[in-house]
Write a protein that holds these residues in place. Structure first.
Motif, PDB file in Angstrom:
ATOM      1  N   TRP A 243      30.681  36.389  37.308  1.00 26.88           N
ATOM      2  CA  TRP A 243      30.565  35.947  38.703  1.00 26.88           C
ATOM      3  C   TRP A 243      31.909  35.455  39.224  1.00 26.88           C
ATOM      4  O   TRP A 243      32.304  35.757  40.345  1.00 26.88           O
ATOM      5  N   SER A 244      32.633  34.698  38.385  1.00 26.07           N
ATOM      6  CA  SER A 244      33.949  34.194  38.774  1.00 26.07           C
ATOM      7  C   SER A 244      34.915  35.342  39.034  1.00 26.07           C
ATOM      8  O   SER A 244      35.663  35.334  40.028  1.00 26.07           O
ATOM      9  N   LEU A 245      34.906  36.324  38.135  1.00 24.87           N
ATOM     10  CA  LEU A 245      35.784  37.481  38.315  1.00 24.87           C
ATOM     11  C   LEU A 245      35.398  38.273  39.563  1.00 24.87           C
ATOM     12  O   LEU A 245      36.271  38.791  40.271  1.00 24.87           O
ATOM     13  N   TRP A 246      34.089  38.344  39.845  1.00 23.71           N
ATOM     14  CA  TRP A 246      33.627  39.050  41.039  1.00 23.71           C
ATOM     15  C   TRP A 246      34.106  38.344  42.302  1.00 23.71           C
ATOM     16  O   TRP A 246      34.543  38.993  43.256  1.00 23.71           O
ATOM     17  N   LEU A 247      34.037  37.022  42.326  1.00 24.01           N
ATOM     18  CA  LEU A 247      34.527  36.267  43.477  1.00 24.01           C
ATOM     19  C   LEU A 247      36.018  36.512  43.692  1.00 24.01           C
ATOM     20  O   LEU A 247      36.471  36.741  44.819  1.00 24.01           O
ATOM     21  N   VAL A 248      36.781  36.438  42.613  1.00 24.14           N
ATOM     22  CA  VAL A 248      38.223  36.673  42.720  1.00 24.14           C
ATOM     23  C   VAL A 248      38.490  38.097  43.194  1.00 24.14           C
ATOM     24  O   VAL A 248      39.334  38.321  44.068  1.00 24.14           O
ATOM     25  N   GLY A 249      37.781  39.067  42.618  1.00 22.16           N
ATOM     26  CA  GLY A 249      37.979  40.457  43.017  1.00 22.16           C
ATOM     27  C   GLY A 249      37.646  40.690  44.482  1.00 22.16           C
ATOM     28  O   GLY A 249      38.355  41.417  45.193  1.00 22.16           O
ATOM     29  N   THR A 250      36.574  40.052  44.958  1.00 17.96           N
ATOM     30  CA  THR A 250      36.209  40.168  46.356  1.00 17.96           C
ATOM     31  C   THR A 250      37.266  39.532  47.254  1.00 17.96           C
ATOM     32  O   THR A 250      37.637  40.091  48.303  1.00 17.96           O
ATOM     33  N   GLY A 251      37.779  38.382  46.809  1.00 21.72           N
ATOM     34  CA  GLY A 251      38.844  37.722  47.568  1.00 21.72           C
ATOM     35  C   GLY A 251      40.109  38.563  47.663  1.00 21.72           C
ATOM     36  O   GLY A 251      40.719  38.692  48.731  1.00 21.72           O
ATOM     37  N   VAL A 252      40.486  39.171  46.545  1.00 21.23           N
ATOM     38  CA  VAL A 252      41.681  40.030  46.526  1.00 21.23           C
ATOM     39  C   VAL A 252      41.475  41.244  47.431  1.00 21.23           C
ATOM     40  O   VAL A 252      42.377  41.652  48.170  1.00 21.23           O
ATOM     41  N   ALA A 253      40.268  41.813  47.389  1.00 16.24           N
ATOM     42  CA  ALA A 253      39.972  42.985  48.227  1.00 16.24           C
ATOM     43  C   ALA A 253      40.047  42.632  49.709  1.00 16.24           C
ATOM     44  O   ALA A 253      40.448  43.482  50.541  1.00 16.24           O
ATOM     45  N   LEU A 254      39.678  41.417  50.062  1.00 15.72           N
ATOM     46  CA  LEU A 254      39.773  40.986  51.463  1.00 15.72           C
ATOM     47  C   LEU A 254      41.215  40.751  51.874  1.00 15.72           C
ATOM     48  O   LEU A 254      41.615  41.023  53.015  1.00 15.72           O
ATOM     49  N   LEU A 255      42.013  40.223  50.941  1.00 15.12           N
ATOM     50  CA  LEU A 255      43.421  39.942  51.259  1.00 15.12           C
ATOM     51  C   LEU A 255      44.262  41.208  51.326  1.00 15.12           C
ATOM     52  O   LEU A 255      45.202  41.301  52.120  1.00 15.12           O
ATOM     53  N   PHE A 256      43.913  42.178  50.473  1.00 13.01           N
ATOM     54  CA  PHE A 256      44.708  43.416  50.413  1.00 13.01           C
ATOM     55  C   PHE A 256      43.786  44.621  50.576  1.00 13.01           C
ATOM     56  O   PHE A 256      43.489  45.325  49.593  1.00 13.01           O
ATOM     57  N   PRO A 257      43.290  44.863  51.773  1.00 11.47           N
ATOM     58  CA  PRO A 257      42.354  45.975  51.996  1.00 11.47           C
ATOM     59  C   PRO A 257      43.026  47.315  51.723  1.00 11.47           C
ATOM     60  O   PRO A 257      44.225  47.504  51.995  1.00 11.47           O
ATOM     61  N   LEU A 258      42.252  48.233  51.204  1.00 10.78           N
ATOM     62  CA  LEU A 258      42.777  49.572  50.909  1.00 10.78           C
ATOM     63  C   LEU A 258      42.898  50.406  52.179  1.00 10.78           C
ATOM     64  O   LEU A 258      42.123  50.258  53.094  1.00 10.78           O
TER      65      LEU A 258
END
Length: 230
Positions: A215-230
């Motif tokens: 869950w922690s990794l998912w939160l971080v991954g979601t945060g990174v995806a929001l900061l650096f959208p593809l």
């Protein structure tokens, strides 16, 4: 909003895991909860005010989930409005019940630890202190903090995962991962339900730490995806 949401989703799990690791190192948490009440209170008392502040900080990390849920709801443009609104409410509830489960440690437990150590405390009063401590552990710790905390956190993660699949804000596969992780968290909420009330469901107890890491990794991954959208 994307930047604020991304940053908070990264900060939240880091703060939670740092506080948890500090409690594990200083207080043998959560294994200490399986020890006799007097031993727990003695260890708590020996930790002093710094341990109380550490518990307060840990409780505050649960509060961070509330603004995170609000910001996530605003960032997932394109998803169904009712779904997003439901996720917001469930996320705030998850923050509230986890905070209520933890807040006994910096406010109630110090009092019980002091009263237990008072040389004028009678054996009957010490027995009452143990009953109060264990009762609050069962009610606020297990029922509110763990059972409802895992259940609402899992439900929020599932709802956000579905909203991510519908939205273009974050890659769809992050949403699918959220749905799976949320389902596991919700399952872990059954650890002390029904026939497992006395000793706990071993499978859920073994899976929960890994579920929270995921869950922690998912939160971080979601945060990174929001900061650096593809």
């Amino acid at each position: 909003m994307r930047i604020a949401t991304g940053i908070l989703l990264i900060v939240l799990p880091i703060a939670f895991n740092v506080a948890f690791a500090a409690l594990a190192a200083r207080f043998s948490y959560p294994d200490i909860l399986r020890r006799p009440t007097r031993e727990v209170l003695e260890r708590f008392r020996a930790g002093g005010s710094s341990l109380v502040l550490l518990w307060w900080a840990f409780a505050m990390t649960a509060v961070l989930l509330a603004p995170a849920a609000v910001l996530v709801a605003g960032a997932l443009t394109g998803a169904d409005a009712t779904l997003v609104a439901t996720g917001l409410v469930v996320g705030v509830l998850a923050a509230a019940v986890q905070f209520l489960g933890l807040v006994r440690w910096p406010f109630l437990v110090p009092y019980l630890a002091r009263e237990s150590a008072d040389p004028e405390t009678s054996p009957a009063r010490r027995e009452a202190i143990e009953i109060v401590f264990q009762s609050f552990n069962r009610y606020l710790g297990v029922a509110v903090g763990e059972h409802l905390g895992y259940l609402f956190s899992g439900a929020w993660t599932i709802l956000v995962g579905v909203a991510i699949v519908q939205s273009a804000a974050v890659p769809w596969w992050i949403g699918v991962a959220g749905i799976l992780i949320g389902a596991v968290l919700a399952l872990c909420s059954l650890e002390f339900v029904g026939g497992f009330e006395e000793h706990g469901w071993r499978l859920a107890g073994a899976v929960t730490p890994f579920a929270y890491i995921a869950w922690s990794l998912w939160l971080v991954g979601t945060g990174v995806a929001l900061l650096f959208p593809l």
